[in-house]
Design a protein around this motif. Structure first.
Motif, short mmCIF file in Angstrom:
data_model
loop_
_atom_site.label_atom_id
_atom_site.label_comp_id
_atom_site.label_asym_id
_atom_site.label_seq_id
_atom_site.Cartn_x
_atom_site.Cartn_y
_atom_site.Cartn_z
N GLY A 8 -0.36 0.00 -8.84
CA GLY A 8 -0.19 1.61 -8.21
C GLY A 8 -1.19 2.31 -8.39
O GLY A 8 -1.54 3.32 -7.36
N ASP A 9 -1.93 2.08 -9.37
CA ASP A 9 -3.31 3.04 -9.75
C ASP A 9 -4.45 2.30 -8.76
O ASP A 9 -4.36 1.35 -8.22
N PHE B 176 0.86 -1.17 0.13
CA PHE B 176 -0.04 0.04 -0.05
C PHE B 176 0.98 1.21 0.08
O PHE B 176 0.47 2.20 -0.47
N SER B 177 2.01 1.09 0.41
CA SER B 177 3.26 2.41 0.59
C SER B 177 3.18 2.89 -0.59
O SER B 177 3.57 3.96 -0.96
N ASP B 178 3.07 2.12 -1.82
CA ASP B 178 3.41 2.48 -3.25
C ASP B 178 2.31 3.01 -3.80
O ASP B 178 2.53 3.54 -5.05
N ILE B 179 1.13 3.17 -3.25
CA ILE B 179 -0.29 3.60 -3.82
C ILE B 179 -0.48 4.87 -3.06
O ILE B 179 -0.53 5.14 -1.94
N LEU C 200 -7.74 -1.48 -5.88
CA LEU C 200 -6.18 -1.11 -5.93
C LEU C 200 -5.84 -2.09 -6.66
O LEU C 200 -5.84 -3.26 -6.74
N ILE C 201 -4.99 -1.52 -7.60
CA ILE C 201 -4.21 -2.43 -8.59
C ILE C 201 -2.88 -2.92 -8.13
O ILE C 201 -1.74 -2.00 -8.02
N LEU D 28 -6.02 -7.43 -8.04
CA LEU D 28 -6.70 -6.47 -7.36
C LEU D 28 -6.88 -6.60 -6.13
O LEU D 28 -7.39 -7.69 -5.44
N LEU D 29 -7.07 -5.51 -5.04
CA LEU D 29 -7.38 -5.33 -3.89
C LEU D 29 -8.61 -4.62 -3.75
O LEU D 29 -8.81 -3.53 -4.43
#
Length: 214
Positions: free
Chosen positions: A72-73, A2-5, A46-47, A98-99
């Protein structure tokens, strides 16, 4: 992960761990429709891996390609804030991981960490500004300007050392700029002959600064 999103870049490691417990994990094959324009659903996606396209369909069935999305998108974010129908459809163009975060789960997270709401809203505001830029370009730029904008935008989002787009067909670009495939092919051919771009395996490498016009 998640830190990269961008939407969650301000979260602490503990908050990220908490958020992960609220998500659902999905894997999709190529050409899977994730969201359909007009449907009522309320989840953010989240991708983690893959590539997807966002497109809208008008009353006559014509499709307009709005954007490509990569790892990241995220998409579906407006559903976290309202209960309106989906404004566009989203389909995978490659196998994707995906999440999914539902509106209820997001509300529980914000209730636990209210200080994170404002940073998230700032990211959403940036997305809306980017959409405004896209709408403005469609109304003020000529076809060449719109093609150049798509090439630069896609190359930047692809995060390559040299400005290289992901795989794009002429039809993809035509749908993104609201023009015909023939016109796009003509523009790309002129740019290639001028040494501005090189096309390999449907990827477009920008060799030098694109001219304002030729």
């Amino acid at each position: 992960m998640f830190s990269d999103i961008p939407l969650f870049e301000k979260l602490t490691p503990a908050q990220i761990e908490h958020l992960l417990t609220l998500t659902h994990d999905f894997h999709y094959a190529k050409n899977s429709v994730i969201l359909t324009q007009g449907e009522r659903s309320n989840s953010l996606y989240l991708i983690i891996e893959g590539r997807l396209k966002v497109y809208a369909t008008d009353a006559d069935g014509r499709q307009t390609l709005l954007a490509f999305l990569n790892a990241g998108d995220f998409f579906g974010e407006l559903s976290l804030l309202d209960d309106e129908p989906r404004s566009a459809s989203v389909m995978t163009v490659a196998k994707s991981h995906l999440l999914c975060l539902t509106q209820d789960a997001f509300k529980r997270f914000v209730e636990a960490y209210p200080e994170q709401l404002l940073p998230m809203l700032r990211v959403l505001a940036r997305r809306l500004r980017a959409l405004d830029d896209t709408i403005r370009s469609l109304s003020t730029l000529d076809v060449y300007g719109r093609v150049a904008r798509v090439l630069l935008s896609e190359a930047e989002s692809h995060e390559q050392q040299h400005q290289t787009t992901p795989r794009l067909t002429h039809q993809d670009i035509a749908e993104m700029v609201g023009s015909s495939r023939e016109m796009v092919s003509r523009i790309l051919s002129d740019l290639r002959k001028g040494g501005y771009i090189r096309i390999e395996n449907k990827q477009i490498k920008i060799e030098k600064k694109l001219p304002p016009r030729w």
